[in-house]
Each structure stands twice: as C-alpha cells, then as structure tokens.
Design a protein around this motif. Sequence first.
Motif, PDB file in Angstrom:
ATOM      1  N   SER A 179       0.271   3.598 -10.858  1.00 11.04           N
ATOM      2  CA  SER A 179       0.125   2.145 -10.889  1.00 11.04           C
ATOM      3  C   SER A 179      -0.207   1.660 -12.296  1.00 11.04           C
ATOM      4  CB  SER A 179      -0.952   1.702  -9.903  1.00 11.04           C
ATOM      5  OG  SER A 179      -2.246   2.174 -10.272  1.00 11.04           O
ATOM      6  N   LYS A 225      -6.534   1.457  -8.313  1.00 16.29           N
ATOM      7  CA  LYS A 225      -5.138   1.022  -8.285  1.00 16.29           C
ATOM      8  C   LYS A 225      -4.999  -0.192  -9.182  1.00 16.29           C
ATOM      9  CE  LYS A 225      -1.433  -0.735  -5.307  1.00 16.29           C
ATOM     10  NZ  LYS A 225      -1.045  -1.119  -3.935  1.00 16.29           N
ATOM     11  N   ARG A 234      -3.331  -3.455 -10.696  1.00 20.26           N
ATOM     12  CA  ARG A 234      -2.458  -4.567 -10.332  1.00 20.26           C
ATOM     13  C   ARG A 234      -2.157  -5.444 -11.551  1.00 20.26           C
ATOM     14  NH1 ARG A 234      -3.959  -8.265  -6.928  1.00 20.26           N
ATOM     15  NH2 ARG A 234      -2.049  -8.349  -5.665  1.00 20.26           N
ATOM     16  N   LYS A 255       2.504  -0.847 -14.476  1.00 21.56           N
ATOM     17  CA  LYS A 255       2.098  -2.175 -14.938  1.00 21.56           C
ATOM     18  C   LYS A 255       1.972  -2.258 -16.461  1.00 21.56           C
ATOM     19  CE  LYS A 255       1.597  -4.015 -10.828  1.00 21.56           C
ATOM     20  NZ  LYS A 255       2.422  -5.157 -10.369  1.00 21.56           N
TER      21      LYS A 255
END
Length: 433
Positions: free
Chosen positions: A152, A270, A272, A156
Amino acid sequence: MARGGAGNKRSNVASSSFRHFHTLQMGLKMLTSLKFWAAVLVVALVLGFYQLAGRETFSDVLAKEKEISAAHMGHQDSPADPSKTKTHAAKADAKEGLNLVQDAKGQQEEVEEDQDSEKDDSQEVEYHVLQMFTKAGNNRGLIDKFKLCFNSMMQKSTIRPDRGEILHLHLVSDPDSRPIAEGIVGTWLQKGLLKVRYVSIMAFLPFQLSFHDPAELTETLYPIVQPMQEKFSAGAKSYYGDSIFFLSVGMHQVFPAETKRIVQLDCDLKFRSDVRELFEMFDRFESGNVIGIAQEQQPVYRHTFWQYRNEHKGTKVGDPPPDGQPGFNSGVLLLDLDRMRESGLYNSLLDGNVVRNMSEEFHFKGHLGDQDYFTLLSYRYPQLFHVLPCTWNRQLCTWWRDKGYQEVFDFYNDCAGEVNIYHGNCNTPIPDG
C-alpha cells in the motif's frame, strides 16, 4: 738421348702441376659461388632432419607443457623429471600470480566505479523508511500485515528515481525472515521504484536491501536503552528479547551520520495517502522538536498513570484530547536523527538515573517499549515532540472500551478527517479501500 729424356720428364711434371693448380683454382671459385653455399645448406637441412627425426617436435613439446601445467594446477601426479616439475610449477605460479594481479586491478576498478556511482547517488534525495520484520518464518499473520503495509505504501507513493528521489528501505530482519521480505519487495525492485542497500555485515546481493541484523543492533543498543528496558518492557531481563523494540530511542547513535531523517513504521499499517506527505511533516517541526508522533487513541495511559492521577487532582496526564495529555502511540514515528544527535536535552534524558527518577515520580511501570518512554518524556518535556495528526496513525484497536472505560473511550478514539494511514493494532482488521 739422355738429355732429351730428362727434358720430357720435366715437361710432364710441369704439365701435371699446372693441372693441379687449375683444379685448385676452380675449386676455390666453386667455394665462393652462391650455388655451392646453397648446396651446403640443403645438405645441412637434410642431415638435421634425420638427426632430429627421433626427437620431440615443437608441437609435442608444447602439448607436454600444457599437460604438465594442467596437472600442476589440478594437483595431479607430477611428471617424472623433478627439474621439469619445478620449472613448470614456477611458470604456473607466475601465471596464477598474474591472474591475481589482474583480478585485483579489476576489483579496484569496480570499487572506483562504485565510488563514482555513490558520488552520483549523493545528489539524490533519499527518503529513509525503517520497519521491523522478525520471526516471520511461521507467522502467516505477520507476513500478510507486512505485505499489506509495504504494497500500500508503494502503490500510493509518488517518490520516483527518475526525478532523483529514492525510497530507501531499511528492514530489521533475522536470516529466516529475509527471504520472505525479499520476495515481497522484489516486484518493486524490478520496477525500479525502490532502492535498498545492505548496511550490515552481510554480503551484497544482486539487488541491494538494507537488512539490519537484530542481534547486531541489540549489542549496540543495549547499553543505551537498558534503563528504558528495565522500566518499560514486559521482559526487562531478556537481553535479546526487548532491546530492539527501543531502537527508535537510540537510533541516532546507531545509524550513520549520513542518515539524517527516517520514518519508522509498524507492520500492521495500511497507507491511504502518499508517503511523501508524511516526510513533509518534518518541515512542520518547531525549534526543539526531534520526534514526530501521534497521540494514543485509547485510554491506555489514563489507566497506567492512575496512581499519579489520584495523587494529582486536576492533572492533564492521561486525559483525552484536545486539552489532555493522552500519551503517544509509536506505530508511526518521524525521527529527525540530526536533531536527536544535536539535542543536549534529549541525550541527557537517556541517562539511567533520569529515567528511573521520572518513572518513580510518575509511579509508572509500562510494557509498550519506546512509546512508554516517549509518553513519559512528553509529560515533562513536550517541546521535544511534534504531534502528528490522528489521521496519520488512525488506530483501530478498541480493547480498552470493554475494560471499564466505555464512558470515556470515544473521547480518546475520536479522529475527524480523511484517514491517511490505518493502524490495525491489537490484530484489528483493517477496512478495505
């Protein structure tokens, strides 16, 4: 008559002498002629051929030379003639020595090329990220957490080598866990989006991954963090068990000076949002801040500081935000190693007597490692810390809600805004999306 016979005899002798002289004269002419020497040369070659017919030809000698050299290099039986053995051995040793010199020269050239590459790399901007990944061999849950966190983060990330930006990953990992980590990060290495180096005593692999051996780090860390380990660890007497969990406390003394800033992450995260934005938080540090860290989102320290709170009515220690001091959670840490090295205040607080005195003052005995230490420091020296927004360490654990704190739990757990990083602490599932 007598006179006439003597005259004829003299005449014959003279004629014979003349013929011998003429023959000798002709012979001398032949000796000096080119044809004569050509004939001599032909005869010599013919005689030489027959003379050497029973001996080794040049090709035979060369073949034997190669055979003997190969026997010497392969430690086979030596030839019968000792003098020849010594000769051929010397030649082979000389050849081997020449090869070693050439190899050394080649290695030196490679070193010089590496140094040139390092000079070029010094122009790059490196974003250092550290994670602990140990005892993963039979731990499927840990492997899945690390995979989710790492993938992740990379998905990103807008940090790109083609812009002179390098994401430099450091993994504290034991030998059994390293191959697992290599498999997870390998895809991103192939894409050229990740740069990693070995900095431990391990040899360089085809790709460079900064594996830090936990045993080596523990040896270095233990004298620095022993006071914290005694006060903030469930296994204070375990030399190899808990020292590594105080790495963030003494990292500025362990890592090289070239590493100026580093982000330390738990595995149960995680992303985002772009990790670049997390690094940009360093620029928000005020004078005196050395560490960026988010507040604890459960009433953990309301509970563990109960005695101090009972003796100091009206204290903010352990109270919820926005006005209280709920303590810290170390799942996401921004460590300005340069500032940590330069801060006389911070380094004075590593002293064992200071740690013990503060622990006694607050009646505090913890078990959460570095975050206990940082929490305790913050109650006396809040200027050392930059408080990260809760969205950059959105903790999902609700364990304390059902442990007598249901009425106040939401005051600690409230976090408004778009989540940047989920933290699935105490094995809490992380939402999709």
